[in-house]
Write a protein that holds these residues in place. Structure first.
Motif, PDB file in Angstrom:
ATOM      1  N   PRO A  88       0.814  -1.230   0.000  1.00 21.41           N
ATOM      2  CA  PRO A  88       0.000   0.000   0.000  1.00 21.41           C
ATOM      3  C   PRO A  88       0.844   1.276   0.000  1.00 21.41           C
ATOM      4  CG  PRO A  88      -0.987  -1.626   1.430  1.00 21.41           C
ATOM      5  CD  PRO A  88       0.322  -2.208   0.979  1.00 21.41           C
ATOM      6  N   ASP A  89       2.019   1.243   0.631  1.00 23.65           N
ATOM      7  CA  ASP A  89       2.882   2.438   0.653  1.00 23.65           C
ATOM      8  C   ASP A  89       3.448   2.783  -0.715  1.00 23.65           C
ATOM      9  OD1 ASP A  89       4.381   2.062   3.980  1.00 23.65           O
ATOM     10  OD2 ASP A  89       2.461   2.884   3.298  1.00 23.65           O
ATOM     11  N   ASP A  90       3.302   1.885  -1.683  1.00 19.99           N
ATOM     12  CA  ASP A  90       3.756   2.173  -3.046  1.00 19.99           C
ATOM     13  C   ASP A  90       2.719   2.989  -3.821  1.00 19.99           C
ATOM     14  OD1 ASP A  90       5.060  -1.153  -3.092  1.00 19.99           O
ATOM     15  OD2 ASP A  90       6.213   0.702  -2.847  1.00 19.99           O
ATOM     16  N   THR A  91       1.561   3.194  -3.247  1.00 21.09           N
ATOM     17  CA  THR A  91       0.514   3.966  -3.915  1.00 21.09           C
ATOM     18  C   THR A  91       0.985   5.390  -4.161  1.00 21.09           C
ATOM     19  OG1 THR A  91      -1.275   2.649  -2.975  1.00 21.09           O
ATOM     20  CG2 THR A  91      -1.819   4.882  -3.681  1.00 21.09           C
ATOM     21  N   ALA A  92       0.937   5.810  -5.422  1.00 20.90           N
ATOM     22  CA  ALA A  92       1.420   7.137  -5.803  1.00 20.90           C
ATOM     23  C   ALA A  92       1.186   7.343  -7.288  1.00 20.90           C
ATOM     24  CB  ALA A  92       2.914   7.277  -5.504  1.00 20.90           C
ATOM     25  N   VAL A  93       1.409   8.562  -7.732  1.00 24.19           N
ATOM     26  CA  VAL A  93       1.516   8.823  -9.163  1.00 24.19           C
ATOM     27  C   VAL A  93       2.987   8.644  -9.529  1.00 24.19           C
ATOM     28  CG1 VAL A  93       1.236  10.495 -11.016  1.00 24.19           C
ATOM     29  CG2 VAL A  93      -0.420  10.431  -9.139  1.00 24.19           C
ATOM     30  N   TYR A  94       3.230   7.838 -10.525  1.00 26.69           N
ATOM     31  CA  TYR A  94       4.596   7.540 -10.952  1.00 26.69           C
ATOM     32  C   TYR A  94       4.912   8.324 -12.220  1.00 26.69           C
ATOM     33  CZ  TYR A  94       5.080   3.819  -7.546  1.00 26.69           C
ATOM     34  OH  TYR A  94       5.196   3.118  -6.367  1.00 26.69           O
ATOM     35  N   TYR A  95       6.057   8.973 -12.204  1.00 26.35           N
ATOM     36  CA  TYR A  95       6.485   9.807 -13.319  1.00 26.35           C
ATOM     37  C   TYR A  95       7.767   9.265 -13.937  1.00 26.35           C
ATOM     38  CZ  TYR A  95       3.303  13.246 -11.273  1.00 26.35           C
ATOM     39  OH  TYR A  95       2.199  13.888 -10.767  1.00 26.35           O
ATOM     40  N   CYS A  96       7.773   9.197 -15.234  1.00 30.08           N
ATOM     41  CA  CYS A  96       8.985   8.886 -15.972  1.00 30.08           C
ATOM     42  C   CYS A  96       9.745  10.184 -16.211  1.00 30.08           C
ATOM     43  CB  CYS A  96       8.595   8.241 -17.305  1.00 30.08           C
ATOM     44  SG  CYS A  96       9.946   7.963 -18.443  1.00 30.08           S
TER      45      CYS A  96
END
Length: 126
Positions: A88-96
């Motif tokens: 759950p702590d990986d929940t985020a918006v991921y940007y390249c």
């Protein structure tokens, strides 16, 4: 004009996997720095993983070491982030992102001619 287009985000349960892709248009990753950052609600953006194109050195933030794998395919001009054992702590918006130069310490930092994608949402439920 440079465009970085991310794909592969989504919703998974804890322990699941996702693979993010980032394809560049108008730009060749080549010997540039390429990598992934993320930003969770209410938190600062953090560097997740990166490849220094000129040296081949790879960076992972401590919290994803052993779970995430960054790679790139020069022929497809695409960078990938394989994410396993998601939490759950990986929940985020991921940007390249890509840049001419980067530093791995004290934290991941891209500089000189940096470009960013629009982001893709990753949601991990418990």
């Amino acid at each position: 004009q440079v465009h970085l287009v991310e794909s592969g985000g989504g919703s998974v349960q804890a322990g699941g996997s996702l693979r993010l892709s980032c394809q560049a248009a108008g730009y060749t990753f080549g010997r540039s720095c390429m990598g992934w950052f993320r930003q969770a609600p209410g938190k600062e953006r953090e560097g997740v993983a990166a490849i220094a194109g000129r040296t081949g050195r790879i960076y992972y933030t401590d919290s994803v070491q052993g779970r995430f794998t960054i790679s790139h395919d020069n022929a497809k001009n695409t960078v990938y982030l394989q994410m396993d054992s998601l939490q759950p702590d990986d929940t985020a918006v991921y940007y390249c992102a890509t840049a001419k130069s980067c530093r791995f310490v004290p934290t991941l930092n891209f500089y000189e001619n940096d470009y960013w994608g629009q982001g893709t949402q990753v949601t991990v439920s418990s």
